[in-house]
Design a protein around this motif. Structure first.
Motif, PDB file in Angstrom:
ATOM      1  N   ARG A  14      51.588  48.805  51.945  1.00 53.63           N
ATOM      2  CA  ARG A  14      52.511  49.924  52.200  1.00 53.63           C
ATOM      3  C   ARG A  14      53.792  49.443  52.854  1.00 53.63           C
ATOM      4  NH1 ARG A  14      47.800  53.830  54.443  1.00 53.63           N
ATOM      5  NH2 ARG A  14      47.044  54.534  52.419  1.00 53.63           N
ATOM      6  N   LEU A  15      53.664  48.567  53.855  1.00 53.10           N
ATOM      7  CA  LEU A  15      54.857  48.024  54.520  1.00 53.10           C
ATOM      8  C   LEU A  15      55.740  47.278  53.525  1.00 53.10           C
ATOM      9  CD1 LEU A  15      53.645  46.613  57.949  1.00 53.10           C
ATOM     10  CD2 LEU A  15      55.350  48.375  57.572  1.00 53.10           C
ATOM     11  N   ALA A  16      55.123  46.477  52.672  1.00 50.54           N
ATOM     12  CA  ALA A  16      55.900  45.713  51.701  1.00 50.54           C
ATOM     13  C   ALA A  16      56.622  46.633  50.720  1.00 50.54           C
ATOM     14  CB  ALA A  16      54.992  44.743  50.950  1.00 50.54           C
ATOM     15  N   LEU A  17      55.942  47.673  50.247  1.00 50.04           N
ATOM     16  CA  LEU A  17      56.580  48.598  49.294  1.00 50.04           C
ATOM     17  C   LEU A  17      57.724  49.365  49.940  1.00 50.04           C
ATOM     18  CD1 LEU A  17      53.486  49.943  47.332  1.00 50.04           C
ATOM     19  CD2 LEU A  17      55.223  48.330  46.554  1.00 50.04           C
ATOM     20  N   VAL A  18      57.511  49.840  51.166  1.00 47.50           N
ATOM     21  CA  VAL A  18      58.590  50.547  51.877  1.00 47.50           C
ATOM     22  C   VAL A  18      59.746  49.587  52.136  1.00 47.50           C
ATOM     23  CG1 VAL A  18      59.211  51.712  54.022  1.00 47.50           C
ATOM     24  CG2 VAL A  18      57.078  52.288  52.880  1.00 47.50           C
ATOM     25  N   GLY A  19      59.440  48.359  52.562  1.00 54.20           N
ATOM     26  CA  GLY A  19      60.490  47.378  52.810  1.00 54.20           C
ATOM     27  C   GLY A  19      61.289  47.048  51.565  1.00 54.20           C
ATOM     28  N   LEU A  20      60.610  46.868  50.442  1.00 50.75           N
ATOM     29  CA  LEU A  20      61.309  46.593  49.185  1.00 50.75           C
ATOM     30  C   LEU A  20      62.186  47.771  48.765  1.00 50.75           C
ATOM     31  CD1 LEU A  20      58.558  44.780  47.105  1.00 50.75           C
ATOM     32  CD2 LEU A  20      60.783  43.860  47.710  1.00 50.75           C
ATOM     33  N   ALA A  21      61.659  48.983  48.884  1.00 54.95           N
ATOM     34  CA  ALA A  21      62.429  50.164  48.477  1.00 54.95           C
ATOM     35  C   ALA A  21      63.653  50.365  49.372  1.00 54.95           C
ATOM     36  CB  ALA A  21      61.537  51.402  48.505  1.00 54.95           C
ATOM     37  N   VAL A  31      61.445  35.955  55.727  1.00 54.71           N
ATOM     38  CA  VAL A  31      60.761  36.303  56.982  1.00 54.71           C
ATOM     39  C   VAL A  31      60.455  37.798  57.028  1.00 54.71           C
ATOM     40  CG1 VAL A  31      61.111  36.485  59.484  1.00 54.71           C
ATOM     41  CG2 VAL A  31      61.590  34.343  58.318  1.00 54.71           C
ATOM     42  N   MET A  32      61.321  38.620  56.494  1.00 57.20           N
ATOM     43  CA  MET A  32      61.033  40.059  56.453  1.00 57.20           C
ATOM     44  C   MET A  32      59.809  40.327  55.567  1.00 57.20           C
ATOM     45  SD  MET A  32      63.101  41.446  58.499  1.00 57.20           S
ATOM     46  CE  MET A  32      63.209  39.957  59.453  1.00 57.20           C
ATOM     47  N   GLY A  33      59.680  39.598  54.477  1.00 56.60           N
ATOM     48  CA  GLY A  33      58.493  39.732  53.639  1.00 56.60           C
ATOM     49  C   GLY A  33      57.241  39.243  54.346  1.00 56.60           C
ATOM     50  N   ILE A  34      57.358  38.150  55.081  1.00 59.14           N
ATOM     51  CA  ILE A  34      56.222  37.625  55.836  1.00 59.14           C
ATOM     52  C   ILE A  34      55.805  38.608  56.914  1.00 59.14           C
ATOM     53  CG2 ILE A  34      55.535  35.803  57.449  1.00 59.14           C
ATOM     54  CD1 ILE A  34      57.356  33.922  55.753  1.00 59.14           C
ATOM     55  N   LEU A  35      56.779  39.180  57.605  1.00 53.35           N
ATOM     56  CA  LEU A  35      56.469  40.139  58.678  1.00 53.35           C
ATOM     57  C   LEU A  35      55.810  41.405  58.140  1.00 53.35           C
ATOM     58  CD1 LEU A  35      59.557  39.867  61.036  1.00 53.35           C
ATOM     59  CD2 LEU A  35      57.219  39.106  61.477  1.00 53.35           C
ATOM     60  N   ALA A  36      56.091  41.742  56.887  1.00 53.37           N
ATOM     61  CA  ALA A  36      55.440  42.918  56.300  1.00 53.37           C
ATOM     62  C   ALA A  36      53.931  42.753  56.277  1.00 53.37           C
ATOM     63  CB  ALA A  36      55.968  43.174  54.891  1.00 53.37           C
ATOM     64  N   HIS A  37      53.456  41.531  56.133  1.00 53.46           N
ATOM     65  CA  HIS A  37      52.016  41.304  56.162  1.00 53.46           C
ATOM     66  C   HIS A  37      51.509  41.012  57.572  1.00 53.46           C
ATOM     67  CE1 HIS A  37      48.039  40.322  54.815  1.00 53.46           C
ATOM     68  NE2 HIS A  37      48.119  39.144  55.415  1.00 53.46           N
ATOM     69  N   VAL A  38      52.256  40.256  58.329  1.00 55.61           N
ATOM     70  CA  VAL A  38      51.802  39.842  59.653  1.00 55.61           C
ATOM     71  C   VAL A  38      51.691  41.028  60.612  1.00 55.61           C
ATOM     72  CG1 VAL A  38      52.458  38.467  61.676  1.00 55.61           C
ATOM     73  CG2 VAL A  38      52.654  37.498  59.391  1.00 55.61           C
ATOM     74  N   LEU A  39      52.590  41.976  60.516  1.00 48.12           N
ATOM     75  CA  LEU A  39      52.599  43.106  61.446  1.00 48.12           C
ATOM     76  C   LEU A  39      51.654  44.232  61.054  1.00 48.12           C
ATOM     77  CD1 LEU A  39      56.425  43.317  62.181  1.00 48.12           C
ATOM     78  CD2 LEU A  39      54.636  42.263  63.575  1.00 48.12           C
ATOM     79  N   ALA A  40      51.009  44.118  59.924  1.00 50.02           N
ATOM     80  CA  ALA A  40      50.117  45.181  59.447  1.00 50.02           C
ATOM     81  C   ALA A  40      48.719  44.990  60.017  1.00 50.02           C
ATOM     82  CB  ALA A  40      50.065  45.174  57.929  1.00 50.02           C
ATOM     83  N   ALA A  41      48.015  46.113  60.163  1.00 52.73           N
ATOM     84  CA  ALA A  41      46.654  46.077  60.689  1.00 52.73           C
ATOM     85  C   ALA A  41      45.654  45.612  59.633  1.00 52.73           C
ATOM     86  CB  ALA A  41      46.264  47.457  61.208  1.00 52.73           C
ATOM     87  N   ASP A  42      45.866  45.981  58.392  1.00 58.00           N
ATOM     88  CA  ASP A  42      44.958  45.588  57.318  1.00 58.00           C
ATOM     89  C   ASP A  42      45.769  45.440  56.033  1.00 58.00           C
ATOM     90  OD1 ASP A  42      45.523  48.245  56.928  1.00 58.00           O
ATOM     91  OD2 ASP A  42      43.458  48.880  56.606  1.00 58.00           O
ATOM     92  N   LEU A  43      45.084  45.093  54.953  1.00 57.99           N
ATOM     93  CA  LEU A  43      45.770  44.827  53.692  1.00 57.99           C
ATOM     94  C   LEU A  43      46.410  46.076  53.103  1.00 57.99           C
ATOM     95  CD1 LEU A  43      46.524  42.670  51.670  1.00 57.99           C
ATOM     96  CD2 LEU A  43      44.389  43.124  50.476  1.00 57.99           C
ATOM     97  N   VAL A  44      45.772  47.225  53.267  1.00 56.00           N
ATOM     98  CA  VAL A  44      46.342  48.469  52.736  1.00 56.00           C
ATOM     99  C   VAL A  44      47.666  48.775  53.435  1.00 56.00           C
ATOM    100  CG1 VAL A  44      45.979  50.957  52.529  1.00 56.00           C
ATOM    101  CG2 VAL A  44      44.099  49.389  52.075  1.00 56.00           C
ATOM    102  N   GLU A  45      47.673  48.664  54.748  1.00 61.35           N
ATOM    103  CA  GLU A  45      48.915  48.899  55.490  1.00 61.35           C
ATOM    104  C   GLU A  45      49.952  47.835  55.161  1.00 61.35           C
ATOM    105  OE1 GLU A  45      50.158  48.799  60.122  1.00 61.35           O
ATOM    106  OE2 GLU A  45      48.458  50.094  59.606  1.00 61.35           O
ATOM    107  N   SER A  46      49.507  46.618  54.905  1.00 57.74           N
ATOM    108  CA  SER A  46      50.412  45.542  54.539  1.00 57.74           C
ATOM    109  C   SER A  46      51.121  45.851  53.224  1.00 57.74           C
ATOM    110  CB  SER A  46      49.614  44.246  54.426  1.00 57.74           C
ATOM    111  OG  SER A  46      50.374  43.229  53.852  1.00 57.74           O
TER     112      SER A  46
END
Length: 148
Positions: free
Chosen positions: A77-84, A60-75
């Motif tokens: 970035r969110l995923a990379l920050v979340g993984l790190a 769900v945290m991975g899913i939210l990284a895409h769902v909460l983003a405004a566009d694919l670029v921000e998505s």
């Protein structure tokens, strides 16, 4: 068509956007990393919470990284920050007893490589795969239903 000019306004919007991405990605990574640690240390999990709930929380945290983003670029970035952040949280929580409990310095030096090795081999691959699988599933499914 509106043109974007580079100036103080553009820079402040970009800096504000980076701060929001980092804070949201760090939150997603923090929750995912703690769930990963709890999944690896099953004896610390509360009664009634099965490992499938913790794996689902990581996804769900991975899913939210895409769902909460405004566009694919921000998505991304969110995923990379979340993984790190999730990786760092998982590793730090795993070795934190060395500094919380009264271990002598020599014992810490001997136990730290072993504990880091356990942290990397036991829970980290599952966290990375599950977080990234949830993220990729969200990207594919939401892109299918909302192509732009």
């Amino acid at each position: 068509m509106r043109s974007e000019t580079v100036g103080a306004g553009h820079l402040s919007r970009r800096v504000r956007g980076v701060g929001e991405v980092v804070s949201l990605g760090a939150t997603l990574g923090l929750v995912g990393g703690l769930a990963s640690f709890m999944n690896a240390k099953k004896d610390l999990v509360a009664y009634g919470v099965g490992p499938e709930w913790l794996v689902a929380l990581i996804a769900v945290m991975g899913i939210l990284a895409h769902v909460l983003a405004a566009d694919l670029v921000e998505s991304i970035r969110l995923a990379l920050v979340g993984l790190a952040v999730g990786t760092v949280v998982h590793l730090v929580v795993w070795v934190s007893p060395l500094w919380i409990l009264p271990y002598p310095v020599g014992a810490r030096d001997l136990l730290l490589p072993r504990m880091l090795g356990q942290a990397v081999t036991k829970g980290l691959p599952e966290f990375l795969i599950t977080f990234f699988a949830g993220y990729c599933a969200a990207v594919v499914v939401l892109s299918y239903f909302d192509p732009k």
